[in-house]
Write an enzyme that holds these catalytic residues in place. Structure first.
Site, short mmCIF file in Angstrom:
data_model
loop_
_atom_site.label_atom_id
_atom_site.label_comp_id
_atom_site.label_asym_id
_atom_site.label_seq_id
_atom_site.Cartn_x
_atom_site.Cartn_y
_atom_site.Cartn_z
N ARG A 54 8.08 5.73 12.30
CA ARG A 54 9.41 6.16 11.72
C ARG A 54 9.81 6.00 10.39
NH1 ARG A 54 8.57 5.13 17.21
NH2 ARG A 54 7.02 3.94 16.17
N THR A 55 9.31 4.64 9.93
CA THR A 55 9.87 4.30 8.80
C THR A 55 9.48 5.20 7.61
OG1 THR A 55 9.80 2.02 9.62
CG2 THR A 55 10.52 2.25 7.12
N LYS A 82 -11.53 -0.66 -2.93
CA LYS A 82 -12.47 -1.07 -3.87
C LYS A 82 -11.87 -2.35 -4.57
CE LYS A 82 -12.64 3.95 -5.11
NZ LYS A 82 -12.25 4.82 -6.19
N ARG A 104 5.79 -1.29 2.41
CA ARG A 104 5.53 -1.86 3.80
C ARG A 104 4.23 -2.67 3.42
NH1 ARG A 104 5.91 0.07 10.02
NH2 ARG A 104 7.92 -0.23 9.53
N HIS A 132 12.83 -6.38 7.78
CA HIS A 132 12.89 -4.89 7.81
C HIS A 132 14.15 -4.66 7.88
CE1 HIS A 132 11.69 -1.13 8.75
NE2 HIS A 132 11.36 -1.18 9.62
N1 CP Z 1 10.73 0.79 13.81
C1 CP Z 1 9.68 0.91 12.78
O1 CP Z 1 9.49 0.34 11.87
O2 CP Z 1 8.68 1.78 13.31
P1 CP Z 1 7.56 2.24 12.52
O3 CP Z 1 6.45 0.87 12.64
O4 CP Z 1 6.94 3.43 13.17
O5 CP Z 1 7.81 2.71 11.10
#
Ligand code: CP
Length: 302
Positions: A54-55, A82, A104, A132
């Site tokens: 999603r993100t 590496k 992320r 998040h």
């Molecule tokens: N909700 C969420 O962060 O989903 P993803 O891990 O798929 O990005």
């Protein structure tokens, strides 16, 4: 605001500005040509050290709808294998002209470190078990859209709070916006520092359910667990899963949320997951608008 690292950094006015801007930008998604020239000539790098469905796609779509150039960087298949560090990777991408880095990482605090190293805006797309923020913003956007208010809203966040960056970001943001949050989890899945969070805690889902306007379920994050936190998946599901029987005991207009990915049969039954009162897919749609708003506000779009 230069970066988006934590929802705790947002004032009430700043959070509402993001939500209101997202509501305006959502209209772009209804047009036949889903594009604005706002960030033409700007470059957004998606720097993902952890998997995402999603993100990452929604940040990519959001940046493209604003006409930015997008570079998708995944640690898998890169020179990270590496031994290249996060800092050197980010500085390499910056040297190619990145204006903004969406990151992320599995290390809590990675986004904060990155913000010290790069010149552009850093957007935290999930750092370890810490935060998040765009997930919380899209969750709150969805609550306001569905229920028409945030002030006084009673929100239960249920499940693996210990490993959840979504829970922390939501608790901080919902508190800022006047909602009342109750965390519901087995005692082993509640962080020891929870007394410092602006929320209450319960171990009894059945007691909290009838008093909640929103029930947000969290996935049990097996990939972050190195101990046994509950006797079995079946036992967890029996005490903390939302099945049709529990769903029937919720208020008639209460909604069910989940940040995804869902594990059907564990924290949520298939029947509840597919209910019209479950907002999982709306959350995904709203995520694009919210991320457009954040990119627009941080990159100074015009
Ligand atoms: N909700 C969420 O962060 O989903 P993803 O891990 O798929 O990005």
């Amino acid at each position: 605001m230069r970066h988006l690292l934590s929802t705790g950094d947002l004032s009430r006015d700043e959070a509402l500005l993001v939500l209101d801007t997202a509501a305006e930008l959502a209209q772009v998604g209804d047009r036949s040509v889903k594009k604005l020239p706002t960030l033409r000539g700007r470059t957004v790098v998606n720097l993902f050290y952890e998997d995402s469905t999603r993100t990452r796609t929604s940040f990519e779509l959001a940046a493209k709808r604003l006409s930015a150039d997008v570079i998708n960087f995944s640690a898998k298949g890169s020179s990270v294998s590496k031994g290249e560090s996060l800092k050197d990777t980010a500085l390499t991408l910056q040297a190619m002209g990145a204006d903004s880095v969406v990151v992320r990482h599995n290390a809590s605090g990675a986004a904060h470190r990155l913000a010290e190293w790069v010149d552009g805006a850093v957007l935290n797309a999930g750092d370890g078990t810490h935060e998040h923020p765009t997930q919380a913003l899209l969750d709150v956007f969805t609550m306001r859209e569905r229920l028409g208010r945030l002030d006084g809203l009673r929100v239960a966040i249920v499940g693996d709070v210990l490993h959840s960056r979504v829970a922390r970001s939501n608790v901080l943001l919902l508190h800022t916006l006047g909602a009342e949050v109750t965390l519901v989890a087995p005692p082993t899945l509640v962080p020891v520092s929870v007394h410092t969070w602006p929320c209450s805690v319960s171990y009894d889902l059945d007691a909290v359910l009838p008093k909640s306007d929103v029930v947000m379920l969290l996935r049990v994050q097996a990939e972050r667990m190195h101990d046994a936190f509950f006797p079995s998946a079946r036992e967890y599901s029996r005490r903390y899963g939302l099945d049709a029987e529990r769903f029937a005991r919720m208020q008639d207009d209460a909604i069910v949320m989940h940040p995804g990915p869902m594990v059907r049969g564990m924290e949520i039954s298939a029947e509840v997951a597919d209910s019209t009162r479950t907002t999982v897919n709306e959350q995904v749609t709203n995520g694009v608008s919210v991320r457009m708003a954040v990119l627009y506000l941080l990159l100074g779009g015009s």
